[in-house]
Design a protein around this motif. Structure first.
Motif, mmCIF file in Angstrom:
data_model
loop_
_atom_site.group_PDB
_atom_site.id
_atom_site.type_symbol
_atom_site.label_atom_id
_atom_site.label_comp_id
_atom_site.label_asym_id
_atom_site.label_seq_id
_atom_site.Cartn_x
_atom_site.Cartn_y
_atom_site.Cartn_z
ATOM 1 N N ARG A 1 44.403 38.266 33.658
ATOM 2 C CA ARG A 1 43.316 37.359 33.986
ATOM 3 C C ARG A 1 43.237 37.143 35.490
ATOM 4 O O ARG A 1 44.248 37.115 36.203
ATOM 5 C CB ARG A 1 43.509 36.019 33.273
ATOM 6 N N LYS B 1 40.002 35.660 38.694
ATOM 7 C CA LYS B 1 38.668 35.119 38.933
ATOM 8 C C LYS B 1 37.983 36.006 39.962
ATOM 9 O O LYS B 1 38.571 36.345 41.000
ATOM 10 C CB LYS B 1 38.751 33.685 39.437
ATOM 11 N N ASP C 1 35.620 34.042 35.222
ATOM 12 C CA ASP C 1 36.924 34.578 34.871
ATOM 13 C C ASP C 1 36.744 35.960 34.250
ATOM 14 O O ASP C 1 35.813 36.193 33.458
ATOM 15 C CB ASP C 1 37.626 33.657 33.882
#
Length: 261
Positions: free
Chosen positions: A225, A227, A236
């Motif tokens: 993950r 951004k 995201d």
């Protein structure tokens, strides 16, 4: 005469190898480099033997040599006959071009009897020089064309991991891949801090396995993950590593989410 034998071996090896390569590339035949080199060696050996042949025997030797070179270089197949013909055609074209260039630049390449060429620099040196110059021009033209095509879709990207990184992204409207509803972007060119962050996420078991369907089949890639901010959007995403190593001028292959898709 010793110089002539040295020249004829080197010249024929280089020229025959290049001719076999050009014919194979034109016909899109599968080949291996060592087989092309072996085919060139066969041509060089036949050139040395041909000095002692004449008349019908010389014709048969040349014909058999051509077939043997092509057989060694690309093997037997449906297009073997066309491979032989194209190699022969390229041989005549290359020979004519070489003689024309020597005539244009007034390079003396025959002895007083007009039988053997005599030059301070072997023929293959001239041929390799022309080949590399041509290849260099082709490579530069290809690079410029690809760069112009790519630059139209390049955008500024900010990737936030432990800290923000200002990078270059490629806006790919064809990349609509998502995982659990989250867009997936691909890191095609590593940047400072990404490898450490990726390794930390793997060790912390915060990575996921994303299934990707390509022309070669279905593969799984690791993703973490992050951004991403690009094209006025911030969201995201999963940052994944491509299944195969890429050589790109940009860092991130963006999802179509950032490209109006």
């Amino acid at each position: 005469m010793n110089v002539y034998l040295e020249y004829v071996v080197a010249d024929n090896f280089v020229l025959d190898t290049l001719l076999l390569w050009a014919a194979a590339v034109t016909l899109r035949l599968p080949f291996k480099k060592w087989r092309l080199a072996l085919g060139g060696a066969v041509g060089a050996a036949c050139a040395v033997v041909s000095v002692y042949a004449s008349g019908l025997w010389l014709f048969l030797l040349k014909t058999g040599c051509l077939a043997a070179m092509c057989l060694v270089a690309a093997g037997w197949g449906k297009r073997f006959f066309w491979y032989v013909l194209l190699t022969l055609a390229y041989t005549f074209v290359a020979g004519g071009c070489i003689v024309a260039l020597f005539g244009l630049f007034k390079v003396s390449y025959l002895d007083s009897g007009g039988q053997f060429y005599e030059m301070r620099v072997p023929l293959f040196v001239y041929v390799l020089a022309v080949f590399f110059v041509g290849f260099l021009c082709y490579a530069i033209a290809l690079y410029v064309r690809q760069t112009k095509k790519t630059s139209r879709n390049l955008v500024s990207v900010v990737v936030t991991l432990n800290k923000s990184h200002k990078l270059t992204g490629f806006c790919d409207s064809g990349n609509s891949l998502t995982f659990e509803g989250v867009p997936v972007c691909f890191v095609t060119k590593r940047f400072a801090g990404f490898s450490d962050y990726f390794a930390q996420q793997l060790l912390a078991k915060k990575s996921v396995v994303v299934p990707v369907t390509t022309v070669a089949g279905r593969v799984n890639v690791k993703a973490v993950r992050a951004k991403v901010t690009a094209c006025g959007k911030e969201c995201d995403v999963y940052l994944a590593l491509p299944a195969e190593k890429c050589n790109t001028c940009y860092n991130v292959l963006l999802n179509s989410e950032f490209c109006g898709g």
